[in-house]
Design an enzyme around this catalytic site. Structure first.
Site, mmCIF file in Angstrom:
data_model
loop_
_atom_site.group_PDB
_atom_site.id
_atom_site.type_symbol
_atom_site.label_atom_id
_atom_site.label_comp_id
_atom_site.label_asym_id
_atom_site.label_seq_id
_atom_site.Cartn_x
_atom_site.Cartn_y
_atom_site.Cartn_z
ATOM 1 N N TYR A 124 32.837 -59.121 -27.298
ATOM 2 C CA TYR A 124 34.249 -59.442 -27.064
ATOM 3 C C TYR A 124 34.574 -60.374 -25.900
ATOM 4 C CZ TYR A 124 35.101 -55.941 -30.613
ATOM 5 O OH TYR A 124 35.103 -55.254 -31.785
ATOM 6 N N PHE A 407 40.143 -44.572 -28.417
ATOM 7 C CA PHE A 407 40.686 -44.938 -29.725
ATOM 8 C C PHE A 407 39.752 -45.906 -30.409
ATOM 9 C CE2 PHE A 407 42.436 -47.655 -26.439
ATOM 10 C CZ PHE A 407 42.246 -48.930 -26.931
HETATM 11 C C1 COA Z 1 30.689 -57.045 -34.562
HETATM 12 C C2 COA Z 1 31.083 -57.754 -35.846
HETATM 13 C C3 COA Z 1 32.530 -57.416 -36.176
HETATM 14 C C4 COA Z 1 30.917 -59.273 -35.633
HETATM 15 O O1 COA Z 1 31.416 -59.966 -36.769
HETATM 16 P P1 COA Z 1 30.892 -61.434 -37.165
HETATM 17 O O2 COA Z 1 31.768 -61.929 -38.253
HETATM 18 O O3 COA Z 1 29.438 -61.406 -37.392
HETATM 19 O O4 COA Z 1 31.170 -62.252 -35.856
HETATM 20 P P2 COA Z 1 31.226 -63.862 -35.777
HETATM 21 O O5 COA Z 1 30.340 -64.452 -36.823
HETATM 22 O O6 COA Z 1 32.637 -64.327 -35.757
HETATM 23 O O7 COA Z 1 30.560 -64.039 -34.356
HETATM 24 C C5 COA Z 1 31.056 -64.870 -33.345
HETATM 25 C C6 COA Z 1 30.030 -64.957 -32.263
HETATM 26 O O8 COA Z 1 29.764 -63.660 -31.722
HETATM 27 C C7 COA Z 1 28.384 -63.362 -31.809
HETATM 28 N N1 COA Z 1 28.274 -61.946 -32.130
HETATM 29 C C8 COA Z 1 28.998 -61.284 -33.048
HETATM 30 N N2 COA Z 1 28.616 -60.003 -33.080
HETATM 31 C C9 COA Z 1 27.650 -59.849 -32.153
HETATM 32 C C10 COA Z 1 26.863 -58.756 -31.738
HETATM 33 N N3 COA Z 1 27.020 -57.552 -32.295
HETATM 34 N N4 COA Z 1 25.943 -58.959 -30.760
HETATM 35 C C11 COA Z 1 25.792 -60.202 -30.222
HETATM 36 N N5 COA Z 1 26.521 -61.288 -30.585
HETATM 37 C C12 COA Z 1 27.435 -61.102 -31.547
HETATM 38 C C13 COA Z 1 27.871 -64.245 -32.921
HETATM 39 O O9 COA Z 1 26.485 -64.490 -32.807
HETATM 40 C C14 COA Z 1 28.682 -65.499 -32.727
HETATM 41 O O10 COA Z 1 28.147 -66.256 -31.668
HETATM 42 P P3 COA Z 1 28.253 -67.869 -31.657
HETATM 43 O O11 COA Z 1 29.727 -68.191 -31.720
HETATM 44 O O12 COA Z 1 27.612 -68.237 -30.356
HETATM 45 O O13 COA Z 1 27.533 -68.316 -32.869
HETATM 46 C C15 COA Z 1 30.191 -57.316 -37.026
HETATM 47 O O14 COA Z 1 28.863 -57.593 -36.693
HETATM 48 C C16 COA Z 1 30.318 -55.841 -37.369
HETATM 49 O O15 COA Z 1 31.143 -55.485 -38.194
HETATM 50 N N6 COA Z 1 29.476 -54.974 -36.747
HETATM 51 C C17 COA Z 1 29.450 -53.547 -37.055
HETATM 52 C C18 COA Z 1 30.739 -52.824 -36.701
HETATM 53 C C19 COA Z 1 31.116 -52.979 -35.254
HETATM 54 O O16 COA Z 1 30.301 -52.895 -34.343
HETATM 55 N N7 COA Z 1 32.407 -53.205 -35.040
HETATM 56 C C20 COA Z 1 32.964 -53.362 -33.731
HETATM 57 C C21 COA Z 1 33.643 -52.099 -33.360
HETATM 58 S S1 COA Z 1 34.228 -52.194 -31.682
#
Ligand code: COA
Length: 407
Positions: A124, A407
């Site tokens: 984030y 939350f």
């Molecule tokens: C976390 C999550 C929402 C990320 O979604 P995503 O669509 O893959 O994210 P994006 O493709 O928009 O990523 C944007 C950037 O963040 C990075 N990033 C995203 N998730 C990451 C993670 N878990 N760890 C490290 N880097 C991450 C990407 O590599 C990318 O980097 P870049 O811009 O340098 O290429 C997804 O992996 C997910 O649903 N995870 C499981 C549920 C979860 O953890 N939800 C969060 C609850 S708080």
């Protein structure tokens, strides 16, 4: 041109979004009974979905809330939750698109700040969220604890809906006093207390002073559960009492509630999570080593959505002014120079003395970390070295920030 688009969800799409989110956490869809409760927590206009080929592939949501900031003001706050992107669509920019839309929508709705709890710390920061408060876990060996005193007021168990009602009323009265605390939305209680009360046999104890103060005389409560262990201590698994939510209006009430849970019979360990880092439980005990802090964790990930309003809302200590430069890629209207003085904040054209990304400013905003620490860890650009001490003085707070609501 992307291969997906983001839309505000309507009522008919909430369940799909919830199932999608649960799937990203490796959980099965909510059964019908559970969904009946959960659906109330979806606020119209506050849930977004990303779509590709007509199917939902990602979602984010927020709850309407308020947050206390240093000095006692309360600002409108979006509590961000249920963030997930389907496993076959990750790392293709879907979350980034959802974040862009959500940050803009929350700001347009008047939210001054947003916050969330991060499943992973690497996600984030890029969207402008910074760690702004911490919490800690406590494990107390109850048989060793030897509390130094006994409750001075009355602590009573209140069963069923009456317990929840009193806890809610007390919470509303007691939160928003410390910076970082937030208001809870109605479904918070339904999901975290009412449902869990049945599923996990939660107990609620309410404290009242021997000399009644407020209209009801009640001035604190604790929500807890007891997980029975083995009767034979050699089996290893102790009976554990977990403190889930504890709020007190004064020091006497706080001590009484802890002494109450430490006094519950046939319990080997009293544990708690989500507690403030400055909570002095060990000082209540004859054997302070009976209270261990197994972990400390990031709590609030804060996003300043409207930087000028957020900076103006909090107060500052007496001290010399400083000019901060702020960089915000996702909400560029926040970027610029701000002159911070003991009397308030104004937007200026001056050259900045310290330059921060908006996530780093969020970390300093509630006062949990100083500008000097952020500079020492290379999280900000120092143009004028003298400015660090000035910024530290202005932003310093007497009480460490804490939220206390998961939350
Ligand atoms: C976390 C999550 C929402 C990320 O979604 P995503 O669509 O893959 O994210 P994006 O493709 O928009 O990523 C944007 C950037 O963040 C990075 N990033 C995203 N998730 C990451 C993670 N878990 N760890 C490290 N880097 C991450 C990407 O590599 C990318 O980097 P870049 O811009 O340098 O290429 C997804 O992996 C997910 O649903 N995870 C499981 C549920 C979860 O953890 N939800 C969060 C609850 S708080």
């Amino acid at each position: 041109m992307t291969d997906h688009d983001v839309r505000v969800l309507d009522d008919s799409q909430f369940r799909t979004a919830h199932t999608l989110f649960r799937g990203t956490l490796h959980n099965a869809p909510a059964p019908d009974e559970q969904w009946k409760v959960v659906q109330e927590s979806y606020e119209p206009g506050r849930a977004l979905g990303a779509f590709a080929d007509g199917k939902m592939i990602g979602t984010v949501q927020s709850f309407p809330s308020r947050m206390a900031v240093p000095g006692g003001a309360v600002v409108q706050h979006g509590a961000v939750s249920r963030v997930g992107v389907r496993a076959d669509w990750t790392r293709r920019g879907v979350l980034s698109a959802l974040q862009r839309a959500q940050l803009r929508a929350m700001r347009s709705a008047g939210d001054v700040v947003a916050s969330l709890r991060a499943s992973e710390t690497m996600i984030y920061g890029r969207y402008g969220y910074g760690v702004a408060s911490r919490f800690r876990y406590l494990d107390i060996d109850r048989r060793r604890a030897a509390p130094r005193s006994r409750p001075v007021g009355r602590v009573r168990l209140v069963e069923g809906e009456a317990g929840e009602r009193i806890a809610r009323e007390l919470f509303d009265e007691l939160t928003l006093r410390r910076a970082g605390t937030i208001s809870r939305w109605p479904s918070w209680w339904t999901l975290n207390v009412r449902r869990a009360a049945v599923e996990q046999n939660l107990k609620i104890a309410v404290r009242s002073s021997s000399v009644p103060s407020g209209p009801s005389g009640d001035d604190g409560y604790v929500v807890f559960k007891v997980e029975p262990g083995e009767n034979d201590p050699r089996q290893g698994k102790q009976t554990r009492l977990s403190v889930l939510d504890l709020w007190a209006g004064n020091a006497e009430a706080w001590a009484d509630l802890w002494l109450f849970v430490l006094g519950v019979d046939l319990v080997g360990e009293v544990s708690a999570e989500g507690r403030p880092v400055d909570e002095p439980v060990q000082w209540l005990l004859g054997d302070p080593r009976a209270c261990r802090v197994p972990d400390e964790f990031d709590e609030t990930w804060l996003r300043l959505l409207d930087v000028p309003t957020a900076l103006t809302a909090r107060t500052y200590r007496e001290g010399e002014p400083v000019v901060l430069g702020v960089r915000d890629v996702y909400l560029p209207e926040n970027s610029g120079s701000y002159r911070v003085t003991a009397d308030g904040v104004t937007r200026v054209e001056d050259e900045p003395e310290l330059v921060v990304d908006v996530d780093v400013l969020a970390s300093a905003y509630l006062g949990d970390v100083s500008f000097s620490t952020l500079a020492a860890t290379r999280r900000l650009d120092v143009v004028e070295p003298d400015a660090l001490a000035r910024a530290d003085t202005l932003f310093a707070v007497a009480e460490v920030p804490w939220c206390g609501s998961y939350f």
